[in-house]
Enzyme design. Sequence first.
Site, PDB file in Angstrom:
ATOM      1  N   GLU A  67       0.838  -1.204   0.000  1.00 34.86           N
ATOM      2  CA  GLU A  67       0.000   0.000   0.000  1.00 34.86           C
ATOM      3  C   GLU A  67       0.870   1.248   0.000  1.00 34.86           C
ATOM      4  O   GLU A  67       2.087   1.174   0.163  1.00 34.86           O
ATOM      5  CB  GLU A  67      -0.896   0.002   1.261  1.00 34.86           C
ATOM      6  CG  GLU A  67      -0.061   0.022   2.553  1.00 34.86           C
ATOM      7  CD  GLU A  67      -0.881   0.081   3.828  1.00 34.86           C
ATOM      8  OE1 GLU A  67      -2.025  -0.411   3.845  1.00 34.86           O
ATOM      9  OE2 GLU A  67      -0.350   0.634   4.814  1.00 34.86           O
ATOM     10  N   HIS A  69       0.302   5.740   1.065  1.00 37.09           N
ATOM     11  CA  HIS A  69      -0.578   6.769   1.626  1.00 37.09           C
ATOM     12  C   HIS A  69       0.253   8.002   1.924  1.00 37.09           C
ATOM     13  O   HIS A  69       1.496   7.933   1.919  1.00 37.09           O
ATOM     14  CB  HIS A  69      -1.287   6.254   2.885  1.00 37.09           C
ATOM     15  CG  HIS A  69      -0.450   5.329   3.719  1.00 37.09           C
ATOM     16  ND1 HIS A  69       0.694   5.746   4.337  1.00 37.09           N
ATOM     17  CD2 HIS A  69      -0.568   4.000   3.995  1.00 37.09           C
ATOM     18  CE1 HIS A  69       1.245   4.721   4.980  1.00 37.09           C
ATOM     19  NE2 HIS A  69       0.513   3.639   4.781  1.00 37.09           N
ATOM     20  N   HIS A  73       5.380   6.249   8.072  1.00 36.84           N
ATOM     21  CA  HIS A  73       5.586   5.262   9.128  1.00 36.84           C
ATOM     22  C   HIS A  73       7.027   5.363   9.630  1.00 36.84           C
ATOM     23  O   HIS A  73       7.951   5.537   8.828  1.00 36.84           O
ATOM     24  CB  HIS A  73       5.425   3.828   8.605  1.00 36.84           C
ATOM     25  CG  HIS A  73       4.052   3.455   8.177  1.00 36.84           C
ATOM     26  ND1 HIS A  73       2.924   3.736   8.895  1.00 36.84           N
ATOM     27  CD2 HIS A  73       3.628   2.751   7.102  1.00 36.84           C
ATOM     28  CE1 HIS A  73       1.867   3.246   8.266  1.00 36.84           C
ATOM     29  NE2 HIS A  73       2.264   2.643   7.163  1.00 36.84           N
ATOM     30  N   HIS A 107       4.884   0.270   0.130  1.00 40.50           N
ATOM     31  CA  HIS A 107       5.609  -0.439   1.187  1.00 40.50           C
ATOM     32  C   HIS A 107       4.887  -1.726   1.558  1.00 40.50           C
ATOM     33  O   HIS A 107       3.650  -1.813   1.455  1.00 40.50           O
ATOM     34  CB  HIS A 107       5.817   0.441   2.417  1.00 40.50           C
ATOM     35  CG  HIS A 107       4.554   0.988   3.000  1.00 40.50           C
ATOM     36  ND1 HIS A 107       3.890   2.053   2.448  1.00 40.50           N
ATOM     37  CD2 HIS A 107       3.817   0.604   4.074  1.00 40.50           C
ATOM     38  CE1 HIS A 107       2.821   2.321   3.167  1.00 40.50           C
ATOM     39  NE2 HIS A 107       2.730   1.454   4.160  1.00 40.50           N
ATOM     40  N   CYS A 121       5.479   0.337  14.940  1.00 39.40           N
ATOM     41  CA  CYS A 121       5.199   1.262  13.842  1.00 39.40           C
ATOM     42  C   CYS A 121       4.486   2.488  14.396  1.00 39.40           C
ATOM     43  O   CYS A 121       3.392   2.380  14.949  1.00 39.40           O
ATOM     44  CB  CYS A 121       4.336   0.582  12.782  1.00 39.40           C
ATOM     45  SG  CYS A 121       3.872   1.687  11.430  1.00 39.40           S
TER      46      CYS A 121
HETATM   47 MN    MN Z   1       1.074   1.629   5.613  1.00 36.94          MN
END
Ligand code: MN
Length: 147
Positions: A67, A69, A73, A107, A121
């Site tokens: 994914e 975004h 992270h 990632h 995370c």
């Molecule tokens: Mn993610």
Amino acid sequence: MKDDTKTPPVRTHQGDFHWDGVEVLKYKQEGSAPFKDVTRQVLFGDAAFPAQLRYFAVAPGGWTTLERHEHVHAVMVIRGAGRCIIGDKSYDLKLHDLVNVPPLTWHQFHAAPEKPLGFLCMVPTERDRPQLPMQEDLVKLGQILET
Ligand code: MN
């Protein structure tokens, strides 16, 4: 947002990456995105703090959703070993490695075939929905995994 005012000052580690009062959650809604054998625990999610710290456990041979975004992270491996895809590269991961996932960067985290992969995370509490890859993205990314 859940009320965290009752979170005690210390929540004891029970062993094996489980903590007092921390629920082991589904990684994502089943069927909402592809993934294999991943669980999620929210270690710190206080509404007064603009970030969350989660612990993800990926079973041997498992993997998180590929994914991307806008939100970032900050990851630290605290158990086992594996690999990650970040952007157009694949990297080996071992204990205590740090991973930065920049905005809008593909990632994915893979546990090793014989070892789990556990990682902390950190994410902002306010965050955008993950985007999933289109077929053309998968073709490009598939070449990365094969190399
Ligand atoms: Mn993610």
